[in-house]
Design a protein around this motif. Structure first.
Motif, PDB file in Angstrom:
ATOM      1  N   ASP A 141      40.042  55.210  36.888  1.00 25.36           N
ATOM      2  CA  ASP A 141      41.219  55.051  37.745  1.00 25.36           C
ATOM      3  C   ASP A 141      41.563  53.586  37.935  1.00 25.36           C
ATOM      4  N   ILE A 142      42.817  53.362  38.229  1.00 27.26           N
ATOM      5  CA  ILE A 142      43.342  52.037  38.530  1.00 27.26           C
ATOM      6  C   ILE A 142      44.142  52.178  39.811  1.00 27.26           C
ATOM      7  N   HIS A 143      43.981  51.224  40.722  1.00 28.34           N
ATOM      8  CA  HIS A 143      44.688  51.316  41.994  1.00 28.34           C
ATOM      9  C   HIS A 143      45.213  49.960  42.429  1.00 28.34           C
ATOM     10  N   SER A 144      46.215  50.026  43.300  1.00 32.33           N
ATOM     11  CA  SER A 144      46.866  48.834  43.827  1.00 32.33           C
ATOM     12  C   SER A 144      46.670  48.793  45.333  1.00 32.33           C
TER      13      SER A 144
ATOM     14  N   GLY B 254      49.094  59.332  25.725  1.00 31.10           N
ATOM     15  CA  GLY B 254      50.090  58.519  26.426  1.00 31.10           C
ATOM     16  C   GLY B 254      50.371  58.948  27.856  1.00 31.10           C
ATOM     17  N   GLU B 255      49.701  60.010  28.301  1.00 31.12           N
ATOM     18  CA  GLU B 255      49.956  60.527  29.649  1.00 31.12           C
ATOM     19  C   GLU B 255      49.464  59.583  30.746  1.00 31.12           C
ATOM     20  N   LEU B 256      48.420  58.797  30.481  1.00 32.67           N
ATOM     21  CA  LEU B 256      47.928  57.857  31.489  1.00 32.67           C
ATOM     22  C   LEU B 256      48.987  56.808  31.801  1.00 32.67           C
ATOM     23  N   SER B 257      49.550  56.189  30.762  1.00 31.70           N
ATOM     24  CA  SER B 257      50.566  55.158  31.007  1.00 31.70           C
ATOM     25  C   SER B 257      51.835  55.765  31.587  1.00 31.70           C
ATOM     26  N   THR B 258      52.152  57.003  31.231  1.00 32.49           N
ATOM     27  CA  THR B 258      53.311  57.671  31.816  1.00 32.49           C
ATOM     28  C   THR B 258      53.114  57.856  33.314  1.00 32.49           C
ATOM     29  N   SER B 259      51.903  58.246  33.729  1.00 32.68           N
ATOM     30  CA  SER B 259      51.638  58.410  35.171  1.00 32.68           C
ATOM     31  C   SER B 259      51.686  57.065  35.884  1.00 32.68           C
ATOM     32  N   ARG B 260      51.223  55.998  35.217  1.00 31.89           N
ATOM     33  CA  ARG B 260      51.301  54.663  35.790  1.00 31.89           C
ATOM     34  C   ARG B 260      52.750  54.243  35.990  1.00 31.89           C
TER      35      ARG B 260
ATOM     36  N   MET C 123      47.635  54.820  42.955  1.00 29.38           N
ATOM     37  CA  MET C 123      46.557  54.862  41.974  1.00 29.38           C
ATOM     38  C   MET C 123      46.897  55.900  40.922  1.00 29.38           C
ATOM     39  N   HIS C 124      46.303  55.729  39.762  1.00 30.96           N
ATOM     40  CA  HIS C 124      46.452  56.717  38.692  1.00 30.96           C
ATOM     41  C   HIS C 124      45.194  56.687  37.841  1.00 30.96           C
ATOM     42  N   GLY C 125      44.964  57.774  37.116  1.00 32.35           N
ATOM     43  CA  GLY C 125      43.771  57.805  36.304  1.00 32.35           C
ATOM     44  C   GLY C 125      43.574  59.123  35.590  1.00 32.35           C
ATOM     45  N   VAL C 126      42.365  59.286  35.048  1.00 38.86           N
ATOM     46  CA  VAL C 126      41.994  60.512  34.343  1.00 38.86           C
ATOM     47  C   VAL C 126      40.679  61.033  34.903  1.00 38.86           C
ATOM     48  N   TYR C 127      40.512  62.341  34.788  1.00 40.34           N
ATOM     49  CA  TYR C 127      39.312  63.000  35.287  1.00 40.34           C
ATOM     50  C   TYR C 127      38.957  64.129  34.318  1.00 40.34           C
ATOM     51  N   LEU C 128      37.730  64.127  33.837  1.00 39.88           N
ATOM     52  CA  LEU C 128      37.235  65.214  33.001  1.00 39.88           C
ATOM     53  C   LEU C 128      36.513  66.195  33.914  1.00 39.88           C
TER      54      LEU C 128
ATOM     55  N   GLU D  98      37.654  69.815  30.619  1.00 36.62           N
ATOM     56  CA  GLU D  98      39.108  69.693  30.508  1.00 36.62           C
ATOM     57  C   GLU D  98      39.549  68.359  31.087  1.00 36.62           C
ATOM     58  N   LEU D  99      40.471  67.705  30.386  1.00 37.57           N
ATOM     59  CA  LEU D  99      40.945  66.389  30.788  1.00 37.57           C
ATOM     60  C   LEU D  99      42.226  66.523  31.605  1.00 37.57           C
ATOM     61  N   PHE D 100      42.239  65.818  32.737  1.00 35.09           N
ATOM     62  CA  PHE D 100      43.384  65.830  33.644  1.00 35.09           C
ATOM     63  C   PHE D 100      43.839  64.397  33.895  1.00 35.09           C
ATOM     64  N   VAL D 101      45.119  64.241  34.202  1.00 35.75           N
ATOM     65  CA  VAL D 101      45.684  62.967  34.632  1.00 35.75           C
ATOM     66  C   VAL D 101      46.081  63.148  36.088  1.00 35.75           C
ATOM     67  N   PHE D 102      45.887  62.108  36.887  1.00 35.95           N
ATOM     68  CA  PHE D 102      46.308  62.179  38.280  1.00 35.95           C
ATOM     69  C   PHE D 102      47.016  60.901  38.670  1.00 35.95           C
ATOM     70  N   SER D 103      47.831  60.993  39.698  1.00 35.60           N
ATOM     71  CA  SER D 103      48.446  59.814  40.300  1.00 35.60           C
ATOM     72  C   SER D 103      48.657  60.126  41.772  1.00 35.60           C
ATOM     73  N   SER D 104      48.654  59.078  42.556  1.00 33.15           N
ATOM     74  CA  SER D 104      48.749  59.254  44.000  1.00 33.15           C
ATOM     75  C   SER D 104      49.400  58.032  44.621  1.00 33.15           C
ATOM     76  N   GLU D 105      50.120  58.250  45.687  1.00 32.02           N
ATOM     77  CA  GLU D 105      50.701  57.126  46.421  1.00 32.02           C
ATOM     78  C   GLU D 105      49.711  56.553  47.420  1.00 32.02           C
ATOM     79  N   ILE D 106      48.565  57.188  47.536  1.00 30.80           N
ATOM     80  CA  ILE D 106      47.532  56.717  48.453  1.00 30.80           C
ATOM     81  C   ILE D 106      46.439  56.056  47.627  1.00 30.80           C
TER      82      ILE D 106
END
Length: 185
Positions: free
Chosen positions: A49-52, A173-179, A59-64, A68-76
């Motif tokens: 994950d990467i966060h500001s 490319g889904e990680l950068s799309t979520s970013r 924050m956004h990132g990936v989780y296995l 199964e691989l998932f992408v997530f993003s959050s405003e928190i």
């Protein structure tokens, strides 16, 4: 337990976290190889994950999760959102996992420090990587700091940028799309 194994575990203690040591111990001391049912092509753990920390933090990132691989993003910032908010992506093929593993080896992620911190910056951002993949057992993170540049194939490269690119490629490319959705282009 043979003394040689005890000494090996003591050495590992200084290099890896307890969770990783336990996984190594279980794999080495298991009398029945069929009792470990992990697919060697998949990591048993991957969280990136990467966060500001700045206003409008995100924050956004990936989780296995269970293979199964998932992408997530959050405003928190700094808390991975609940699984219901993750997005399952097209799953990587065996060749994709192999390229990802090679990228981790190329950037020598096994040698990365547990923590990188720049104390001169109060806001900014951070990142974390937790991975168990074949012989790679690493938990590392940074706050406004990253691993030092390195030479790869005769060129100076930024290993963190290569890590990000490798994870992004793994997600199609889904990680950068979520970013881009959270942080803007």
């Amino acid at each position: 337990m043979p003394m040689s194994l005890v000494n090996n575990y003591a050495t590992l203690w200084h290099t890896y976290d307890v969770d990783c040591i336990w996984t190594i111990y279980q794999s080495l001391s298991s009398p029945n190889p069929k009792s470990t049912t992990t697919n060697q092509m998949l990591p048993s753990k991957l969280i990136f994950d990467i966060h500001s920390y700045m206003p409008g933090s995100a924050m956004h990132g990936v989780y296995l999760d269970n293979g199964e691989l998932f992408v997530f993003s959050s405003e928190i910032c700094c808390d991975i959102p609940p699984k219901e908010q993750w997005r399952r992506i097209n799953q990587p093929e065996e060749a994709d996992w192999e390229r990802f593993y090679q990228a981790l080896c190329d950037i020598q992620v096994k040698k990365w420090d547990k923590q990188y911190v720049n104390h001169r910056i109060i806001d900014g951002g951070g990142w974390s990587l937790k991975i168990r993949f074949r012989d790679i057992y690493r938990s590392t993170e940074g706050m406004n700091a990253y691993p030092e540049p390195m030479v790869l194939d005769g060129q100076e490269v930024d290993p963190f940028d290569l890590l990000y690119d490798a994870v992004d490629q793994l997600t199609g490319g889904e990680l950068s799309t979520s970013r881009n959705r959270r942080f803007g282009d």
